[in-house]
Design an enzyme around this catalytic site. Structure first.
Site, short mmCIF file in Angstrom:
data_model
loop_
_atom_site.label_atom_id
_atom_site.label_comp_id
_atom_site.label_asym_id
_atom_site.label_seq_id
_atom_site.Cartn_x
_atom_site.Cartn_y
_atom_site.Cartn_z
N LYS A 297 0.94 -1.07 0.59
CA LYS A 297 0.08 -0.13 0.04
C LYS A 297 0.70 1.10 0.21
CE LYS A 297 -1.43 3.40 2.69
NZ LYS A 297 -1.33 4.38 2.07
N GLY B 241 -4.91 3.45 -1.37
CA GLY B 241 -5.78 3.40 0.18
C GLY B 241 -4.79 4.10 1.04
N ASP B 242 -5.96 4.97 1.79
CA ASP B 242 -5.03 5.56 2.80
C ASP B 242 -5.04 4.81 4.29
OD1 ASP B 242 -7.70 5.52 4.46
OD2 ASP B 242 -8.28 7.11 3.32
N GLY B 243 -4.09 5.48 4.84
CA GLY B 243 -3.99 4.82 6.11
C GLY B 243 -4.86 4.07 7.06
N GLY C 97 -7.75 3.69 6.38
CA GLY C 97 -8.83 2.18 5.78
C GLY C 97 -8.08 1.48 5.13
N VAL C 98 -7.25 1.48 3.82
CA VAL C 98 -6.02 -0.28 3.48
C VAL C 98 -4.94 -0.12 4.63
CG1 VAL C 98 -4.95 -0.80 2.07
CG2 VAL C 98 -7.22 -0.01 1.21
N GLY C 99 -4.37 0.70 4.96
CA GLY C 99 -3.86 0.75 6.08
C GLY C 99 -3.47 0.10 6.86
N GLU D 276 10.27 2.06 9.94
CA GLU D 276 10.97 3.34 9.51
C GLU D 276 10.31 4.40 9.94
OE1 GLU D 276 14.35 3.61 9.18
OE2 GLU D 276 14.77 1.60 7.57
N CYS E 227 13.79 11.40 6.16
CA CYS E 227 13.96 11.04 7.58
C CYS E 227 14.81 11.22 8.38
CB CYS E 227 13.25 10.08 7.37
SG CYS E 227 13.80 8.51 6.80
N GLU F 38 11.10 16.82 14.11
CA GLU F 38 11.07 16.42 12.81
C GLU F 38 10.10 18.03 11.72
OE1 GLU F 38 9.80 13.43 10.92
OE2 GLU F 38 11.49 12.88 9.96
P1 NAD Z 1 2.50 9.35 7.51
O1 NAD Z 1 3.07 8.18 7.90
O2 NAD Z 1 0.49 9.84 7.34
O3 NAD Z 1 2.16 8.23 6.32
C1 NAD Z 1 2.57 7.00 6.01
C2 NAD Z 1 1.82 6.21 4.96
O4 NAD Z 1 1.20 5.55 6.01
C3 NAD Z 1 1.46 6.32 4.02
O5 NAD Z 1 0.94 5.33 3.07
C4 NAD Z 1 -0.41 6.42 4.84
O6 NAD Z 1 -1.23 6.11 3.85
C5 NAD Z 1 0.07 5.27 5.58
N1 NAD Z 1 -0.59 5.10 7.40
C6 NAD Z 1 -1.01 6.48 8.05
N2 NAD Z 1 -1.27 6.17 8.76
C7 NAD Z 1 -1.68 5.04 8.74
C8 NAD Z 1 -2.37 4.29 10.25
N3 NAD Z 1 -2.82 4.42 11.32
N4 NAD Z 1 -2.51 2.36 9.91
C9 NAD Z 1 -1.83 2.92 8.37
N5 NAD Z 1 -1.51 2.95 7.76
C10 NAD Z 1 -1.24 3.68 7.98
O7 NAD Z 1 2.64 10.14 7.20
P2 NAD Z 1 3.03 11.58 5.67
O8 NAD Z 1 1.58 11.84 6.34
O9 NAD Z 1 2.58 11.13 4.80
O10 NAD Z 1 3.79 12.61 6.39
C11 NAD Z 1 3.58 13.10 7.86
C12 NAD Z 1 4.75 12.99 9.00
O11 NAD Z 1 5.29 12.20 8.99
C13 NAD Z 1 5.99 13.56 8.09
O12 NAD Z 1 5.38 15.15 8.46
C14 NAD Z 1 7.15 13.04 8.26
O13 NAD Z 1 7.53 13.39 9.43
C15 NAD Z 1 6.70 12.39 7.97
N6 NAD Z 1 7.74 11.03 7.15
C16 NAD Z 1 8.36 10.24 7.28
C17 NAD Z 1 9.12 9.74 6.71
C18 NAD Z 1 10.85 8.63 6.39
O14 NAD Z 1 10.94 8.17 5.74
N7 NAD Z 1 10.72 8.94 7.98
C19 NAD Z 1 8.50 9.73 5.86
C20 NAD Z 1 7.27 10.10 5.50
C21 NAD Z 1 6.67 10.94 6.41
#
Ligand code: NAD
Length: 481
Positions: free
Chosen positions: A174, A205-207, A209-211, A249, A282, A382
């Site tokens: 996803k 999908g989004d977090g 839903g599919v996540g 990660e 990151c 961050e």
């Molecule tokens: P996020 O963690 O919300 O999203 C990353 C992935 O996780 C996406 O595919 C998202 O759909 C999924 N996701 C979100 N919530 C979930 C849940 N509850 N269950 C399962 N899957 C879920 O990150 P973002 O909103 O894209 O970015 C927000 C912050 O995350 C950024 O400001 C940054 O600080 C951090 N970030 C870190 C990295 C890294 O490589 N370490 C990468 C992207 C974002």
């Protein structure tokens, strides 16, 4: 061309069970550049069922067969690097030259390194001469859920899908709903490479839903996640019910320790590294700690680098930085810049609002704060944007204390000509990685952190081992090896 709303399940492109359109926004223009569908729990279930059905056959393939398919995939990926760079550039705003030089190519770099590591791995081996009838077998963990972010889309997808394939796992990917186009292209290439149906599945999908569905699914044995610390915690909690293996990660707040004896380019290199990918990495060296005698000079260099860093659309060639990924991210970065000013850090370059002459697109002014004090919000959290925090220090011990006083622990950096000091600091800094004097880590080196940066180790043989279970066997007939 595939219909972007479709998912890749069981070797075929299938429409979502319930239509739920989601626009993909080009962050350079704020225009819709594609429409995908956000999957439902039922779509996730269908993909998991396909992966589960494919697992027994894929897990028992000889390693050489899996290797041959991954090598075929690599050749296809390398023949389509330009398409991949364009997809990434469009969906998340990496300038096209940078997308070609590092975003797209991070994918084949990792695949190559995994292939090298895989060739030296033994999937069944003796425990030791003291136990001639014991064997240690490495076996694929099962169906895995791979959840990736938008900032380095192919870096993260290749770091998860490749080792899972080589290990013998089947999977559901996803990707981030912000950057789905590169992953759709990846799936197209998987299809072309001829992996058996069900081995690799993709559901957008989004977090929530599919996540969340993948994280709870009883038939998913492991979640490999890259993204925010917030989502990492939510996934860990959701996965606890079924006791999945969870590898995370997460974010970082890297310190870059610059000593008075650092090479001439150390400060400039550190500032450029911070601004690379518009600060959305990151492992960005977001806190620059500078030894007092060279601090004022370092602030001047940082100001001049920031002021000469051009910001522009992702589609334009050149060495500029692009926009950040979306409005939410832009607003969040503006909030941090305002907080830095409010808490008394000295703004030496950049600042609030869009860069001069721009009125559209999620562009951030390359920003430098000096005289940042440990404990300020911009020193703790961050930011994930092109914002550098500079902090003076007087002694090595003080620098280590500031660097380590963070909830994160991904990458720290050291710049010094004193080899003994570098080696000492490499051991004292609390992080999964330490990079010194501008030398990046070698091929096959593991990427990962400690503390709130998560504890995954991706890349090389460590990255493959994450997808394997260790089985201890006794009573083995060693005449039948
Ligand atoms: P996020 O963690 O919300 O999203 C990353 C992935 O996780 C996406 O595919 C998202 O759909 C999924 N996701 C979100 N919530 C979930 C849940 N509850 N269950 C399962 N899957 C879920 O990150 P973002 O909103 O894209 O970015 C927000 C912050 O995350 C950024 O400001 C940054 O600080 C951090 N970030 C870190 C990295 C890294 O490589 N370490 C990468 C992207 C974002």
């Amino acid at each position: 061309m595939i219909e972007k709303r479709d998912f890749y399940i069981n070797g075929a492109w299938v429409p979502p069970l319930v239509a739920n359109d989601c626009p993909v926004i080009d962050p350079s223009t704020e225009e819709v550049c594609a429409v995908i569908s956000l999957g439902s729990a039922a779509d996730a279930d269908a993909a998991v069922a396909a992966a589960k059905a494919a697992f027994p056959a894929w897990a028992s393939t000889p390693p050489a067969e899996r290797l041959a398919l991954v090598e075929r995939f690599l050749a296809i990926y390398e023949s389509r690097l330009d398409d991949m760079a364009r997809a990434i550039s469009l969906e998340m705003g990496a300038p096209i030259d940078m997308a070609r030089a590092s975003q797209a190519t991070s994918g084949n770099w990792h695949i190559r390194n995994f292939i090298t590591a895989f060739k030296s791995m033994e999937f069944i081996r003796p425990l030791g001469p003291h136990a001639p009838n014991d064997r240690i077998a490495l076996e694929p963990i099962g169906v895995v859920g791979l959840i990736t972010p938008w900032n380095w889309p192919m870096n993260q997808v290749s770091l998860k899908v490749t080792p899972a394939l080589l290990a013998g796992c089947t999977m559901v990917l996803k990707p981030s709903e912000e950057s789905p186009l590169s992953s759709l292209l990846w799936a197209e290439m998987m299809h072309e490479a001829g992996f058996p149906p069900g081995v690799f599945n993709l559901v957008n999908g989004d977090g929530a839903g599919v996540g969340a569905r993948l994280s709870r699914h009883p038939d998913v044995e492991m979640i490999s996640f890259t993204g925010s610390t917030r989502a990492g915690k939510a996934i860990s909690l959701a996965a606890a019910e079924t006791l999945k293996r969870v590898t995370l990660e997460l974010g970082g707040k890297g310190a870059n320790l610059i000593f008075a004896d650092a090479d001439d380019k150390a400060v400039e290199r550190g500032v450029r590294h911070m601004f690379n990918n518009s600060g959305q990495s990151c492992n960005a060296p977001s806190r620059m700690l500078v030894e007092r005698p060279v601090y004022d000079r370092a602030v001047e260099i940082a100001r001049s680098v920031a002021e000469s860093t051009r910001v522009g659309p992702a589609s334009e060639p050149g060495k500029h930085i692009g926009p950040v990924v979306n409005k939410r991210q832009w607003d969040q970065i503006q909030g941090y810049i305002a907080k830095g000013i409010e808490e008394g850090a000295r703004l030496v370059a950049g600042g609030l609002g869009l860069p001069d002459g721009m009125n559209k697109g999620f562009y951030v002014r390359p920003t430098v704060f000096a005289d940042v004090k440990p404990g300020m919000t911009i020193e703790r959290e961050e930011i994930f944007g092109p914002v550098l925090a500079m902090i003076p220090f007087d002694t090595e011990a003080e620098a280590v204390a500031i660097a380590n006083d963070t909830p994160y622990g991904l990458t720290n950096y050291v710049q010094s000509q004193d080899g003994a000091r570098r080696n000492r600091l490499a051991r004292q800094l609390r992080s999964g990685m330490v990079e010194m004097n501008g030398q990046s880590r070698g091929a096959g080196s593991p990427f990962g952190g400690v503390k709130m940066s998560g504890r995954a180790r991706e890349g090389g043989h460590w990255g493959i081992e994450e997808f394997l279970e260790v089985k201890a066997i006794s009573g083995w007939d060693s005449t039948r090896d």
